[in-house]
Scaffold this motif. Structure first.
Motif, short mmCIF file in Angstrom:
data_model
loop_
_atom_site.label_atom_id
_atom_site.label_comp_id
_atom_site.label_asym_id
_atom_site.label_seq_id
_atom_site.Cartn_x
_atom_site.Cartn_y
_atom_site.Cartn_z
N GLN A 14 0.82 -1.21 0.00
CA GLN A 14 0.00 0.00 0.00
C GLN A 14 0.86 1.27 0.00
N LEU A 15 1.89 1.24 -0.83
CA LEU A 15 2.77 2.39 -0.99
C LEU A 15 2.40 3.14 -2.27
N PRO A 16 2.33 4.46 -2.22
CA PRO A 16 2.02 5.21 -3.44
C PRO A 16 3.20 5.22 -4.40
N VAL A 17 2.90 5.27 -5.70
CA VAL A 17 3.91 5.33 -6.75
C VAL A 17 3.80 6.70 -7.43
N LEU A 18 4.90 7.41 -7.50
CA LEU A 18 4.95 8.70 -8.18
C LEU A 18 5.62 8.51 -9.53
N VAL A 19 4.95 8.90 -10.59
CA VAL A 19 5.48 8.75 -11.94
C VAL A 19 5.70 10.14 -12.53
N PRO A 20 6.96 10.51 -12.85
CA PRO A 20 7.21 11.83 -13.43
C PRO A 20 6.42 12.05 -14.71
N ALA A 21 5.97 13.27 -14.90
CA ALA A 21 5.16 13.60 -16.08
C ALA A 21 5.90 13.27 -17.37
N GLU A 22 7.23 13.47 -17.38
CA GLU A 22 7.99 13.20 -18.60
C GLU A 22 7.97 11.71 -18.94
N VAL A 23 7.88 10.85 -17.92
CA VAL A 23 7.80 9.41 -18.17
C VAL A 23 6.41 9.04 -18.68
N VAL A 24 5.37 9.64 -18.10
CA VAL A 24 4.01 9.38 -18.56
C VAL A 24 3.88 9.73 -20.03
N PRO A 28 4.24 5.83 -22.06
CA PRO A 28 2.91 5.65 -21.48
C PRO A 28 2.62 4.24 -21.01
N GLU A 29 3.38 3.26 -21.53
CA GLU A 29 3.14 1.89 -21.10
C GLU A 29 3.48 1.66 -19.64
N VAL A 30 4.31 2.55 -19.05
CA VAL A 30 4.61 2.44 -17.62
C VAL A 30 3.34 2.66 -16.81
N ALA A 31 2.59 3.72 -17.14
CA ALA A 31 1.35 3.99 -16.44
C ALA A 31 0.32 2.89 -16.69
N THR A 32 0.27 2.38 -17.91
CA THR A 32 -0.65 1.29 -18.23
C THR A 32 -0.33 0.06 -17.40
N LEU A 33 0.95 -0.24 -17.25
CA LEU A 33 1.35 -1.39 -16.45
C LEU A 33 0.97 -1.19 -14.98
N ALA A 34 1.20 0.02 -14.45
CA ALA A 34 0.84 0.29 -13.06
C ALA A 34 -0.66 0.06 -12.85
N ASP A 35 -1.47 0.50 -13.81
CA ASP A 35 -2.92 0.28 -13.71
C ASP A 35 -3.25 -1.21 -13.75
N VAL A 37 -1.48 -3.72 -12.86
CA VAL A 37 -1.05 -4.41 -11.65
C VAL A 37 -1.91 -4.01 -10.45
N GLY A 38 -2.51 -2.83 -10.55
CA GLY A 38 -3.34 -2.36 -9.44
C GLY A 38 -2.59 -1.47 -8.47
N ALA A 39 -1.47 -0.89 -8.92
CA ALA A 39 -0.71 0.01 -8.05
C ALA A 39 -1.40 1.36 -7.95
N ARG A 40 -1.25 1.99 -6.81
CA ARG A 40 -1.81 3.33 -6.61
C ARG A 40 -0.75 4.35 -7.03
N TRP A 41 -0.96 4.99 -8.19
CA TRP A 41 0.07 5.87 -8.70
C TRP A 41 -0.51 7.24 -9.04
N GLY A 42 0.39 8.23 -9.08
CA GLY A 42 0.00 9.58 -9.44
C GLY A 42 1.11 10.25 -10.23
N GLU A 43 0.73 11.14 -11.11
CA GLU A 43 1.70 11.87 -11.94
C GLU A 43 2.24 13.07 -11.17
N VAL A 44 3.54 13.29 -11.27
CA VAL A 44 4.17 14.42 -10.58
C VAL A 44 4.98 15.23 -11.57
#
Length: 393
Positions: A14-24, A28-35, A37-44
């Motif tokens: 239950q740890l949050p994942v921060l994904v830099p906007a430049e990576v998103v 974009p497949e990084v964010a798709t993978l996080a979704d 897997v069910g990880a709780r992530w947010g763009e920073v």
């Protein structure tokens, strides 16, 4: 770094994942993978410290070399600590020299005159980016003309302020210690309030007949040498004791003894995969255990593994036809192709370790079998591929 494993660990803890906007944007497949897997992530955005404070965090951990120094500094500030906050590899070297944990010359570079001045102090230097990744744009320089040629070939500009120089340490030739795999070694330190674990790896395979680089575990150095390196690494990691959980620390074995190559405030790139291939060990989990106050753990490694990067022959610029990977996998059990270039792609000498033709994960029951399997795999890859030599343009 296997993002699927990382996101799964974050989800389970239950740890949050921060994904830099430049990576998103770029991947974009990084964010798709996080979704998936069910990880709780947010763009920073670029202000990582502000993003962490908004979320009430006191630690921002990364396994990505591009963000390691930024995350280390953010964590120190989030905890209102007086621990050091080096901004890049140059700052880290200066810090370690000042603390007596390194004895390597280091110079800021702004012109060819600075290169010449450094070469008057030592026989050879390494020019490298302050925040380099994967050995990109790293150049060994022994005289000013060779620097000028390399700078012209690679488009390197000292006026950018992004390059600096360190004293170059010549490694002991491979073969002088036949029971070792290499002259370059690394110690990964995972430490927290619950304890400390070390993983020593032979960092590169040095041999005259081929040019892949990579990591091999477990290290073949003797107990006395291992103790020296682990003590040295512990002293470096101790500067951030109880605050930052993982360091990848590289050494070179020279005629004068061991020298420190560099310190990276993150886990070694392929080590998690290598350990996972031959044991039930979980390096990502060990790092997160250290962060959350639990005791990090790694089992003894009873088998051997290597993650090797096979580079093209000298002068090759384009892959005309790919190696016969199907036959490689069929004839060499224990070999997995982790990454490969397709026919038609070009090699860029600036790219360092990213310039590999392919990356292989190799496992074997013992050191002798691993060495033989690496040799055979390399020979197969190079001999079954075809290359175009000369300009890639």
């Amino acid at each position: 770094m296997p993002f699927a494993d990382l996101f799964a660990e974050a989800r389970d803890r239950q740890l949050p994942v921060l994904v830099p906007a430049e990576v998103v944007e770029s991947t974009p497949e990084v964010a798709t993978l996080a979704d998936s897997v069910g990880a709780r992530w947010g763009e920073v955005g670029e202000d990582l410290l502000a993003a962490a404070r908004e979320r009430g965090l006191d630690t921002v951990l990364t396994f990505d070399e591009r963000y390691a120094y930024e995350c280390l500094a953010a964590t120190v500030r989030l905890r209102n600590s007086d621990a050091p906050t080096p901004g890049d590899k140059f700052d880290m070297r200066v810090l370690l020299n000042e603390r007596g944990l390194s004895r390597t010359g280091v110079w800021e570079l702004g012109s060819d005159g600075d290169v010449a001045a450094a070469l008057r102090e030592v026989p050879a230097i390494v020019v490298k980016p302050r925040r380099g990744v994967s050995s990109r744009d790293v150049v060994i320089v022994r005289d000013l003309p060779s620097w000028r040629r390399a700078a012209a070939d690679r488009g390197l500009d000292l006026a950018s302020g992004e390059l600096y120089a360190e004293e170059f340490h010549e490694h002991v030739p491979f073969g002088e210690h036949s029971d070792w795999y290499a002259s370059y070694l690394a110690v990964d330190v995972v430490h927290g309030v619950g304890g400390t674990v070390f993983l020593s790896a032979d960092r590169r395979k040095q041999a005259a007949n081929y040019g892949e680089t990579g990591s091999l575990v477990p290290s073949r150095i003797g107990a006395q040498e291992r103790a020296v390196l682990e003590s040295w690494a512990a002293g470096i990691a101790g500067l951030w004791e109880g605050m930052w959980p993982a360091f990848h620390i590289e050494f070179v074995h020279t005629a004068q003894g061991f020298q420190l190559i560099e310190v990276n405030p993150r886990l070694g790139g392929h080590l998690h995969v290598m350990v996972k291939a031959i044991s039930d060990g979980d390096l990502i989990g060990a790092v997160l255990d250290a962060v959350t106050g639990d005791e990090p753990h790694l089992p003894e490694l009873s088998a051997h593994s290597s993650y090797i990067l096979i580079h093209p022959p000298e002068g090759a610029r384009t892959v005309e036809s790919s190696p016969d990977y199907r036959r490689l996998l069929r004839e060499h059990p224990g070999v997995t192709v982790a990454r490969r270039r397709r026919a038609g792609t070009h090699f860029d000498p600036r790219e360092g370790t990213l310039n590999a033709l392919c990356e292989l994960l190799v496992t074997a029951p013992d050191a002798q079998a691993l060495r033989a399997k690496i040799n055979r795999s390399h020979a197969h890859v190079i001999s079954s591929a075809r290359f175009i030599y000369g300009s890639s343009e």
